[in-house]
Design an enzyme around this catalytic site. Structure first.
Site, mmCIF file in Angstrom:
data_model
loop_
_atom_site.group_PDB
_atom_site.id
_atom_site.type_symbol
_atom_site.label_atom_id
_atom_site.label_comp_id
_atom_site.label_asym_id
_atom_site.label_seq_id
_atom_site.Cartn_x
_atom_site.Cartn_y
_atom_site.Cartn_z
ATOM 1 C CG HIS A 58 -1.830 1.150 1.344
ATOM 2 N ND1 HIS A 58 -3.162 1.100 0.981
ATOM 3 C CD2 HIS A 58 -1.618 2.416 1.767
ATOM 4 C CE1 HIS A 58 -3.711 2.285 1.185
ATOM 5 N NE2 HIS A 58 -2.797 3.111 1.671
ATOM 6 C CD GLU A 59 1.556 3.597 3.650
ATOM 7 O OE1 GLU A 59 1.753 4.671 3.031
ATOM 8 O OE2 GLU A 59 0.502 3.369 4.270
ATOM 9 C CD GLU A 76 -5.840 5.350 0.452
ATOM 10 O OE1 GLU A 76 -4.843 6.085 0.631
ATOM 11 O OE2 GLU A 76 -6.064 4.347 1.151
ATOM 12 C CG HIS A 119 0.215 6.291 -0.513
ATOM 13 N ND1 HIS A 119 -0.784 7.077 -1.029
ATOM 14 C CD2 HIS A 119 -0.362 5.544 0.467
ATOM 15 C CE1 HIS A 119 -1.929 6.814 -0.388
ATOM 16 N NE2 HIS A 119 -1.698 5.896 0.517
HETATM 17 ZN ZN ZN Z 1 -3.157 5.205 1.866
#
Ligand code: ZN
Length: 491
Positions: free
Chosen positions: A256-257, A286, A260
């Site tokens: 997830h990170e 996101e 980003h």
């Molecule tokens: Zn996030």
């Protein structure tokens, strides 16, 4: 030097200082000695007051009125759009109000944490009432004669309105509640079992970050209590965490990170240290973290690769084949906590907060009635009752620090990810074969070329529309969830 050049030179220094403030925040969560908290507070406050003075500097107003906009190219036009938005946002709020918000919200987070650990919402009511009142006042200052909640939304998702979100979220809610109750009638798949060595988790999470194209030459991974990504351009850092019993927590928060961080690393170097040299909005940001984590990372193809890696790292963990592993990774189970929720239930948590916070800012719901409102809405959507405030209205830090308008961007990100995934599948026919080998390069290259490199050049909606060729809508996300979980839970 033209007025535009002078403005951009000034802005470049502001952006550099902003990056430094971000890095102080990163340090606080990772490296800072525990005894340094008080001094760090003063360091950050000093830097923030320098930043505030620069963002409200009267010269910006002069430059903005002097520049001949008709003569500008699309990049310069986008820079001015962002600078104008920031300047108006920072100058419309009276200094006294901004200082009071900073003062109250720096204290309120601790009070929220205490109320949460005591399971005592009533103790937190007076503080939250003050935070809501201040943000109402700020919303009114920002909105002129418009809607205060819409004005607050602009901090996170410029150009969107509550009415637009309401229509999108209204279409999601009945479909998601129907899907979740159909799934929870079926037997739950087997979960992974065992103790998963922490060092081995961190080694494999680093491998996953590399598999997803995270550039360690301009990034690094450290441990922190909450996973996050920080920084833009040539210094984009992420954090992760481990849980001995649940390795997916570490692996999927890392992916997830990385989503980003890859977005920030992918922005064109030509935009470095300028207002458009970063992600277009929280929602678009996101979309990158979620498409990496879910549509790619939790796919049948990629979990086949991950299964092999986990068997190599941990031996037997109670799952015998790739199909069972895919089911374990995508297991749906009843729970109370947004951050632990699966792909089907996550957005229901967000929709609940969106509706309640709009009512709070509009004055239609009083803070004293928030716990009851939360609990009855939760039972309506999830089918069971909240057992304690830490599993209910005290679970998230956001409102305590005044973040009203933020939650919606989590679901917008999922909606955008659904749109992008539909286009990505068309554009990369080898996607499943690639992912089965742990190779994300064609997928991440498509995202970089069509979205990430452009940073904030376009507005959030136009950023998605440019990449996909269509206005964003909830349709592709719902079709993806129905297909994926319909297939998973029929077996
Ligand atoms: Zn996030």
């Amino acid at each position: 030097m033209t007025a535009y050049d002078s403005l951009m030179a000034f802005q470049r220094e502001t952006e550099a200082l902003g990056q430094i403030a971000g890095r102080l925040g990163w340090d606080q969560e990772t490296m800072m000695p525990r005894g340094a908290a008080h001094q760090r507070g003063e360091e950050m406050a000093a830097l923030q007051s320098v930043l505030h003075a620069r963002r409200t500097d009267a010269r910006i107003g002069d430059w903005l009125t002097t520049i001949d906009r008709a003569a500008l190219d699309p990049v310069a036009t986008a820079q001015l759009r962002e600078i104008t938005r920031s300047f108006q946002r920072n100058t419309k709020v009276p200094t006294k109000l901004a200082a009071e918000i900073a003062r109250v919200t720096s204290k309120s987070q601790g009070e929220w944490a205490e109320a949460r650990s005591n399971e005592d919402f009533k103790a937190f009511v007076p503080t939250l009432e003050r935070v809501v009142a201040l943000r109402q006042e700020e919303g009114q200052a920002l909105a002129d004669s418009g809607d205060p909640y819409d004005a607050l939304l602009q901090d996170y998702e410029p150009g969107t309105t509550a009415a637009e979100l309401d229509e999108m979220f209204g279409a999601l809610r009945p479909r998601l509640t129907a899907l979740r109750s159909a799934i929870l009638e079926k037997p739950a798949p087997k979960a992974v079992d065992g103790a998963f060595d922490e060092a081995a988790q961190l080694a494999l999470s680093q491998q996953l970050a590399l598999d997803f194209g995270y550039d360690m030459n301009t990034g690094r991974i450290d441990k922190a209590v909450h996973p996050f990504s920080s920084g833009s351009g040539q210094d984009v850092r992420i954090t992760t965490r481990t849980n001995i019993a649940d390795p997916f927590n570490c692996f999927y928060s890392t992916i997830h990170e990385v989503g980003h961080a890859a977005y920030e690393q992918g922005v064109s170097g030509a935009y470095a240290l300028t207002p458009i040299g970063q992600g277009a909005s929280m929602g678009v940001h996101e979309s990158q973290s979620r498409i990496y984590e879910n549509q790619l990372g939790r796919s049948r193809a990629f979990t086949g690769y991950l299964f092999g890696k986990m068997r190599d790292a941990f031996g037997d963990f109670g799952i015998d084949d790739e199909d069972s592993f895919y089911a374990a990774v995508n297991r749906i189970h009843a729970g109370y906590i947004r951050t632990e929720a699966d792909e089907v239930q996550y957005n229901l948590h967000v929709l609940l907060r969106f509706d309640l916070e709009r009512q709070l800012i509009a004055g239609d719901l009083q803070v004293a009635d928030l716990e009851d409102a939360w609990n009855s809405r939760f039972e309506a959507d999830f089918g069971y009752a909240v057992d304690k405030p830490s599993n209910g209205c005290l679970q998230d830090v956001h409102w305590s620090v005044g973040l009203f308008g933020y939650f919606a961007t989590y679901t917008l990100g999922n909606v955008y990810a659904g749109c992008l995934y539909e286009s990505l599948r068309d554009a990369v026919p080898s996607l499943d074969a690639d992912l089965a080998q742990g190779n994300t390069s064609n997928a991440t290259a498509w995202l970089r070329d069509n979205l990430q490199q452009h940073g904030g050049l376009r507005t959030p909606r136009d950023t998605i529309a440019h990449a996909t060729g269509a206005s964003p809508s909830e349709g592709p996300l719902l079709a993806y969830l129905d297909a994926k979980f319909g297939a998973l839970y029929q077996r």
